[in-house]
Design an enzyme around this catalytic site. Structure first.
Site, PDB file in Angstrom:
ATOM      1  N   ASN A  22      -2.298   7.172  -3.122  1.00  0.00           N
ATOM      2  CA  ASN A  22      -2.414   6.554  -1.803  1.00  0.00           C
ATOM      3  C   ASN A  22      -1.308   7.085  -0.909  1.00  0.00           C
ATOM      4  O   ASN A  22      -0.140   7.064  -1.290  1.00  0.00           O
ATOM      5  CB  ASN A  22      -2.317   5.035  -1.909  1.00  0.00           C
ATOM      6  N   SER A  45      -7.495   5.660   0.502  1.00  0.00           N
ATOM      7  CA  SER A  45      -7.044   4.987   1.719  1.00  0.00           C
ATOM      8  C   SER A  45      -7.435   3.522   1.614  1.00  0.00           C
ATOM      9  O   SER A  45      -8.588   3.211   1.300  1.00  0.00           O
ATOM     10  CB  SER A  45      -7.685   5.611   2.958  1.00  0.00           C
ATOM     11  N   GLU A  46      -6.472   2.613   1.864  1.00  0.00           N
ATOM     12  CA  GLU A  46      -6.745   1.202   1.587  1.00  0.00           C
ATOM     13  C   GLU A  46      -7.780   0.580   2.499  1.00  0.00           C
ATOM     14  O   GLU A  46      -8.260  -0.522   2.252  1.00  0.00           O
ATOM     15  CB  GLU A  46      -5.456   0.369   1.589  1.00  0.00           C
ATOM     16  N   ASN A  47      -8.157   1.279   3.594  1.00  0.00           N
ATOM     17  CA  ASN A  47      -9.236   0.735   4.414  1.00  0.00           C
ATOM     18  C   ASN A  47     -10.611   1.010   3.813  1.00  0.00           C
ATOM     19  O   ASN A  47     -11.619   0.580   4.358  1.00  0.00           O
ATOM     20  CB  ASN A  47      -9.162   1.251   5.850  1.00  0.00           C
ATOM     21  N   SER A  87     -11.213  -1.872  -2.389  1.00  0.00           N
ATOM     22  CA  SER A  87     -10.056  -0.999  -2.251  1.00  0.00           C
ATOM     23  C   SER A  87      -8.802  -1.658  -2.805  1.00  0.00           C
ATOM     24  O   SER A  87      -8.033  -1.049  -3.558  1.00  0.00           O
ATOM     25  CB  SER A  87      -9.856  -0.632  -0.779  1.00  0.00           C
TER      26      SER A  87
END
Length: 216
Positions: A22, A45-47, A87
């Protein structure tokens, strides 16, 4: 090259083939542009996606593909999209091999402060706490000082994001590992001396016996 590119290029050397990685908001996102040839990590990507690629060429941005910081990115052919809950399940479940984050402060105990300065308005912590506690390796990518003020300290004095989680610090001056004894300087940018790096650091550095030149 400027400091940010130098740092991103050096951090990219820490990325291993097949790792789930990440890249945090800001400078860390630049790391995707410098992954060594033959190394194929899975960037997260945390989205909500796995398979982030390098930044798109100017004029080729897709308005529907962007990272957690709102920057346009590419997605590789085998990339996938999913919801935010999935996520963060990946992150909190310990499936991220490494995360690269910026910092306001890092200290000799591996503590990280990277989300607020008291008295200043901030948008919130975002996913930083989850990433720092969930990732197997935490790499800090940042400039060594802030307008001459120390960012690497004996002890953080800003609110912590997480305690004892930082593994490695990469700045324009060098590369430092967090050890049980303290901060170990393993590589230095040949443009600086050990004394200059120590002067810019608010903690006593341990100098590696096999101190190397930082190469990018």
């Amino acid at each position: 090259m400027d400091n940010k590119e130098l740092i991103a290029r050096r951090v990219a050397q820490e990325i291993k083939d097949g790792d789930v990685v990440n890249l945090g908001i800001g400078m860390p996102t630049m790391v995707a542009n410098y992954i060594p040839e033959g190394v194929k990590p899975i960037l997260q990507s945390e989205n909500g996606f796995l398979g982030v690629g390098p930044a798109p060429a100017e004029g080729e941005e897709d308005p529907y593909i962007f990272n957690a910081g709102g920057q346009p990115v590419t997605i590789l052919p085998d990339g996938i999209f999913f919801d935010s809950a999935t996520s963060f399940g990946i992150i909190r479940g310990g499936h991220v091999d490494a995360t690269v984050l910026g910092a306001l402060q890092v200290d000799a105990k591996g503590n990280l402060a990277n989300w607020m300065i008291p008295g200043k308005m901030v948008p919130g912590m975002g996913g930083a706490m989850d990433l720092v506690t969930g990732a197997k390796k935490v790499i800090i990518a940042m400039e060594h000082t802030n307008r001459g003020n120390h960012k690497i300290l004996s002890e953080c004095n800003l609110p912590l994001t997480a305690a004892g989680k930082v593994s490695l610090i990469v700045t324009e001056m060098g590369v430092m590992e967090i050890t049980e004894e303290g901060i170990l300087l393993t590589e230095l940018n040949p443009e600086y001396t050990v004394d200059e790096i120590q002067e810019a650091t608010g903690a006593e550095l341990i100098i590696a016996d096999n101190l190397k030149e930082m190469t990018v």
